[in-house]
Design a protein around this motif. Structure first.
Motif, PDB file in Angstrom:
ATOM      1  N   UNK A   1      12.653 -15.176  46.609  1.00 34.58           N
ATOM      2  CA  UNK A   1      13.229 -14.110  45.787  1.00 34.58           C
ATOM      3  C   UNK A   1      14.271 -13.299  46.543  1.00 34.58           C
ATOM      4  N   UNK A   2      14.037 -12.935  47.829  1.00 34.27           N
ATOM      5  CA  UNK A   2      15.092 -12.178  48.518  1.00 34.27           C
ATOM      6  C   UNK A   2      16.414 -12.942  48.549  1.00 34.27           C
ATOM      7  N   UNK A   3      16.345 -14.287  48.541  1.00 37.66           N
ATOM      8  CA  UNK A   3      17.574 -15.076  48.630  1.00 37.66           C
ATOM      9  C   UNK A   3      18.232 -15.264  47.275  1.00 37.66           C
ATOM     10  N   UNK A   4      17.423 -15.635  46.263  1.00 38.98           N
ATOM     11  CA  UNK A   4      18.006 -15.995  44.968  1.00 38.98           C
ATOM     12  C   UNK A   4      17.788 -14.953  43.895  1.00 38.98           C
ATOM     13  N   UNK A   5      17.050 -13.880  44.216  1.00 35.98           N
ATOM     14  CA  UNK A   5      16.741 -12.935  43.158  1.00 35.98           C
ATOM     15  C   UNK A   5      15.643 -13.475  42.265  1.00 35.98           C
ATOM     16  N   UNK A   6      15.306 -12.704  41.233  1.00 32.72           N
ATOM     17  CA  UNK A   6      14.255 -13.125  40.309  1.00 32.72           C
ATOM     18  C   UNK A   6      14.909 -14.043  39.294  1.00 32.72           C
ATOM     19  N   UNK A   7      14.932 -15.339  39.566  1.00 35.87           N
ATOM     20  CA  UNK A   7      15.684 -16.248  38.702  1.00 35.87           C
ATOM     21  C   UNK A   7      15.085 -17.640  38.766  1.00 35.87           C
TER      22      UNK A   7
ATOM     23  N   UNK B   1      15.668   4.105  45.133  1.00 35.63           N
ATOM     24  CA  UNK B   1      16.875   4.557  45.819  1.00 35.63           C
ATOM     25  C   UNK B   1      16.523   5.423  47.022  1.00 35.63           C
ATOM     26  N   UNK B   2      15.346   5.152  47.583  1.00 37.76           N
ATOM     27  CA  UNK B   2      14.915   5.889  48.761  1.00 37.76           C
ATOM     28  C   UNK B   2      15.352   5.135  50.015  1.00 37.76           C
ATOM     29  N   UNK B   3      16.000   5.864  50.919  1.00 41.96           N
ATOM     30  CA  UNK B   3      16.437   5.181  52.129  1.00 41.96           C
ATOM     31  C   UNK B   3      15.848   5.810  53.380  1.00 41.96           C
TER      32      UNK B   3
ATOM     33  N   UNK C   1       2.421   0.744  45.371  1.00 42.10           N
ATOM     34  CA  UNK C   1       3.878   0.703  45.485  1.00 42.10           C
ATOM     35  C   UNK C   1       4.325   0.051  46.782  1.00 42.10           C
ATOM     36  N   UNK C   2       3.508   0.115  47.797  1.00 43.58           N
ATOM     37  CA  UNK C   2       3.890  -0.525  49.062  1.00 43.58           C
ATOM     38  C   UNK C   2       4.002  -2.031  48.913  1.00 43.58           C
ATOM     39  N   UNK C   3       3.322  -2.587  47.904  1.00 40.17           N
ATOM     40  CA  UNK C   3       3.408  -4.042  47.712  1.00 40.17           C
ATOM     41  C   UNK C   3       4.808  -4.468  47.298  1.00 40.17           C
ATOM     42  N   UNK C   4       5.607  -3.501  46.831  1.00 43.38           N
ATOM     43  CA  UNK C   4       6.972  -3.859  46.415  1.00 43.38           C
ATOM     44  C   UNK C   4       7.942  -3.878  47.576  1.00 43.38           C
ATOM     45  N   UNK C   5       7.520  -3.336  48.733  1.00 46.76           N
ATOM     46  CA  UNK C   5       8.487  -3.139  49.819  1.00 46.76           C
ATOM     47  C   UNK C   5       9.202  -4.428  50.222  1.00 46.76           C
ATOM     48  N   UNK C   6       8.524  -5.577  50.341  1.00 41.13           N
ATOM     49  CA  UNK C   6       9.276  -6.789  50.718  1.00 41.13           C
ATOM     50  C   UNK C   6      10.367  -7.172  49.723  1.00 41.13           C
ATOM     51  N   UNK C   7      10.222  -6.745  48.472  1.00 36.65           N
ATOM     52  CA  UNK C   7      11.176  -7.170  47.446  1.00 36.65           C
ATOM     53  C   UNK C   7      12.024  -6.019  46.942  1.00 36.65           C
ATOM     54  N   UNK C   8      12.086  -4.935  47.729  1.00 37.79           N
ATOM     55  CA  UNK C   8      12.679  -3.714  47.200  1.00 37.79           C
ATOM     56  C   UNK C   8      14.165  -3.885  46.905  1.00 37.79           C
ATOM     57  N   UNK C   9      14.827  -4.804  47.612  1.00 39.19           N
ATOM     58  CA  UNK C   9      16.251  -5.004  47.344  1.00 39.19           C
ATOM     59  C   UNK C   9      16.489  -5.506  45.943  1.00 39.19           C
TER      60      UNK C   9
ATOM     61  N   UNK D   1      16.432  -5.587  39.663  1.00 36.83           N
ATOM     62  CA  UNK D   1      16.591  -6.732  38.757  1.00 36.83           C
ATOM     63  C   UNK D   1      15.266  -7.048  38.063  1.00 36.83           C
ATOM     64  N   UNK D   2      14.179  -6.973  38.843  1.00 32.11           N
ATOM     65  CA  UNK D   2      12.873  -7.268  38.253  1.00 32.11           C
ATOM     66  C   UNK D   2      12.526  -6.253  37.173  1.00 32.11           C
ATOM     67  N   UNK D   3      12.833  -4.978  37.437  1.00 30.68           N
ATOM     68  CA  UNK D   3      12.504  -3.964  36.434  1.00 30.68           C
ATOM     69  C   UNK D   3      13.299  -4.191  35.159  1.00 30.68           C
TER      70      UNK D   3
END
Lengths: 326, 322
Positions: free
Chosen positions: B129-135, B278-280, B208-216, B220-222
């Protein structure tokens, strides 16, 4: 003279009688059609000369293969024009729908059996080309400053071995010749091969292809179950079998219009444009002899495919069956 | 007697299983059914449940009939007829074909249904997913790591939606496990029960921490989850998660509070998720402090509501008395 006249009259009466009864009982005969050949098989005298249906006629199996070959040899030159005339151009929509459902990924290998003039193969290559362009555009947009990984990916030549390929296989050399001419005129040549082969005995190794398609061809095959088994054999694990074929219209109004159009109009168009009434009579009769959606789905499942599903197009005039080798 | 029967059965099975790759895929259904039946027998002999195997070692047909009934719940629904007892193995949920089986290396593998295979493909797809997105490309890449052709992505009629929903369901089940484990600890007296506000805060943070690997790619997922045909499923997942959190927080209310509590927590969860996107700040510190503040707000609101209630009542009582 009188005797020959009587013979002629008798034959004319028999033909017209057969036409009337069979066209009227076409729909009723359909339910028994699948069991018909097997019953005939039990009663036939010679073990190897079993009989099957050729349109509404009953012929031996070897005879059927030969006659189908002759039909397509005759119609090959005018095949595409006739398709447009008979279906009023809707066949293009059906074939596009096949590609959309297929949604091939770049790098996929396609085997198009009974592919004849190459319609599916051309659409496949075009679809993949557009997909790859879209992916490249997306990649370019998202990475304005390419990372070291992107740069190294661009240098790697892995993509070459995974180019998509389409193989068009047909038993009829005339149809393949027409297809090759079309390819040359369209300027498509990369990733396309033309192979002569029998759907019941494909000249390919096991586990070769990602997608196997057969569009409007499987009803002409003498042993459909053998063709399905061959499809299972040549597909890779996870590969997809897709079949576009004329099927049963359930809506009674649409069905009566469709029947009238098929039996009254299509052979006439065939005679006018291609000069061949009988081939197109065979075409519409063979459609009626083909099993309906559910039966064909059962046959595909029996061959060993999973997640078998069918989509009705144009109200059931055409059905798109899909199964996976898992 | 029983052991020698079992030995005999396993010996027979080994002979058959020894040549699975030689089994011609073009062989008849009966042959295939037999091949699967043989593998089932081996399954039985390998299992360490003496009572069931003793009853089933009597005759071969009852063996796979019972095993078939035992795994009934996993049967794929799409197989049409389930009646013939003579060849029940042929109607079994599918098994990956021989070449795929050789890749995994185990012969005694459990049969898996199409749903299980699909969830395995989707789980494998998550790492792309980090490479191709949710697709669909991510799903195709996932299928390829399992040795399946990319054409198998056609099984997922909802495409990327299937992938996102699978991930959400996976996260929810992980959260439920963690909460159940904590609950057990409290029951056993090995841990202190937390206050409701703290419990909620930690549960939402864990989830919410479970989303951290895919936060980028999470935006798109939302957006995929908000597509009209996905909304029923995504709402279902959201509401079951919120219900689980409240259940483990100790909520057993049966009145209007049931609804208000879940509505409040849904609001907190959704807004925190948006802030997280949008938290950095390092380790999302801003998000957790936002979460703290929201929960504090709710606690304050609840306590002031109680104050208003209790202040109201004395007036009423006075009114009644006079």
């Amino acid at each position: 003279m009188a005797a020959s006249m009587r013979l002629l009259v008798r034959r004319a009466v028999r033909l017209s009688h057969r036409n009337i009864t069979l066209t009227a009982a076409g729909a009723a005969a359909r339910s028994g059609c699948c069991r018909g050949p097997s019953v005939c098989r039990c009663f036939s005298d010679e073990a190897e000369d079993r009989s099957t249906h050729f349109g509404f006629e009953t012929v031996s199996e070897t005879e059927k293969a030969k006659r189908v070959y002759k039909v397509f040899e005759n119609v090959a030159q005018k095949y595409d024009i006739m398709n447009d005339a008979m279906s009023l151009g809707i066949h293009r929509v059906w074939k596009d729908a096949l590609l959309h459902v297929m949604h091939p990924q770049p790098g996929a290998q396609l085997l198009d059996v009974a592919g004849g003039t190459g319609d599916i193969a051309f659409r496949f290559l075009e679809y993949i080309r557009l997909q790859e362009e879209r992916q490249k555009r997306r990649a370019a947009r998202s990475s304005q400053t390419p990372s070291w990984q992107d740069i190294s990916n661009n240098y790697s030549t892995e993509d070459e071995s995974r180019e998509s390929r389409a193989v068009v296989c047909d038993i009829n050399k005339e149809m393949l010749k027409v297809g090759k001419q079309k390819a040359d005129s369209l300027g498509v040549s990369a990733g396309l091969s033309w192979v002569v082969g029998d759907a019941e005995e494909l000249p390919f190794d096991d586990d070769q292809f990602d997608i196997y398609t057969i569009a409007f061809g499987i009803r002409n095959v003498t042993h459909i179950d053998q063709a399905l088994q061959e499809a299972l054999r040549v597909l890779k694990p996870g590969g997809r079998f897709m079949c576009l074929e004329f099927s049963k219209v359930n809506n009674p109004i649409l069905s009566s219009i469709y029947d009238a159009y098929s039996f009254q109009m299509i052979p006439v168009i065939g005679e006018v444009i291609a000069g061949d009434w009988k081939s197109y009579q065979y075409l519409v009769e063979s459609i009626r002899k083909f099993p309906n959606q559910e039966e064909f789905k059962g046959m595909i499942e029996d061959a060993g495919f999973y997640c078998v599903k069918y989509y009705n197009l144009t109200g059931g005039v055409v059905a798109l069956h899909s199964g996976f080798k898992l | 007697k029983q052991s020698c029967l079992m030995g005999f059965a396993s010996h027979k099975v080994l002979k058959i299983v020894a040549a699975p790759s030689a089994v011609n895929p073009q062989c008849s259904n009966l042959n295939r059914g037999f091949h699967r039946a043989a593998l089932r027998l081996q399954d039985e002999s390998k299992s360490d449940k003496p009572p069931s195997s003793s009853s089933s070692s009597s005759s071969s047909s009852t063996t796979y009939h019972e095993h078939y009934q035992a795994t009934e719940h996993d049967t794929a629904a799409e197989a049409s007829q389930h009646d013939s007892a003579s060849d029940p193995a042929a109607e079994q949920p599918e098994r990956p074909n021989t070449s795929y089986q050789d890749q995994s290396g185990e012969h005694g593998e459990e049969y898996e249904t199409e749903e299980q295979l699909q969830s395995r493909i989707l789980t494998a797809a998550l790492e792309f997913v980090p490479l191709h997105g949710w697709s669909m490309e991510a799903i195709a890449a996932g299928a390829e790591t399992l040795g399946l052709s990319s054409a198998s992505t056609g099984m997922f009629y909802n495409g990327a939606g299937d992938l996102v929903l699978h991930f959400i369901a996976h996260c929810n089940s992980q959260l439920t496990e963690i909460l159940a484990e904590q609950h057990k600890q409290v029951q056993l007296g090995q841990a202190e029960p937390k206050k409701t506000a703290d419990f909620l805060r930690e549960a939402v943070e864990t989830r919410l921490r479970m989303y951290i690997p895919y936060i980028e790619t999470w935006p798109q997922a939302m957006s995929i989850l908000l597509l009209p045909h996905n909304i029923p499923d995504s709402l279902k997942h959201l509401s079951s998660m919120v219900d689980d959190i409240w259940y483990y927080a100790g909520d057993r209310s049966t009145d209007m509070n049931w609804y208000t509590k879940r509505a409040v927590l849904t609001g907190i969860y959704n807004t925190t998720e948006l802030v997280m996107l949008q938290d950095s700040s390092p380790d999302f510190q801003d998000t957790w402090s936002f979460l703290d503040n929201r929960i504090q707000d709710v606690v304050n609101m609840a306590s002031s509501a109680k104050q208003v209630e209790s202040r109201k009542n004395p007036n009423l009582i006075c009114g009644l008395e006079t």
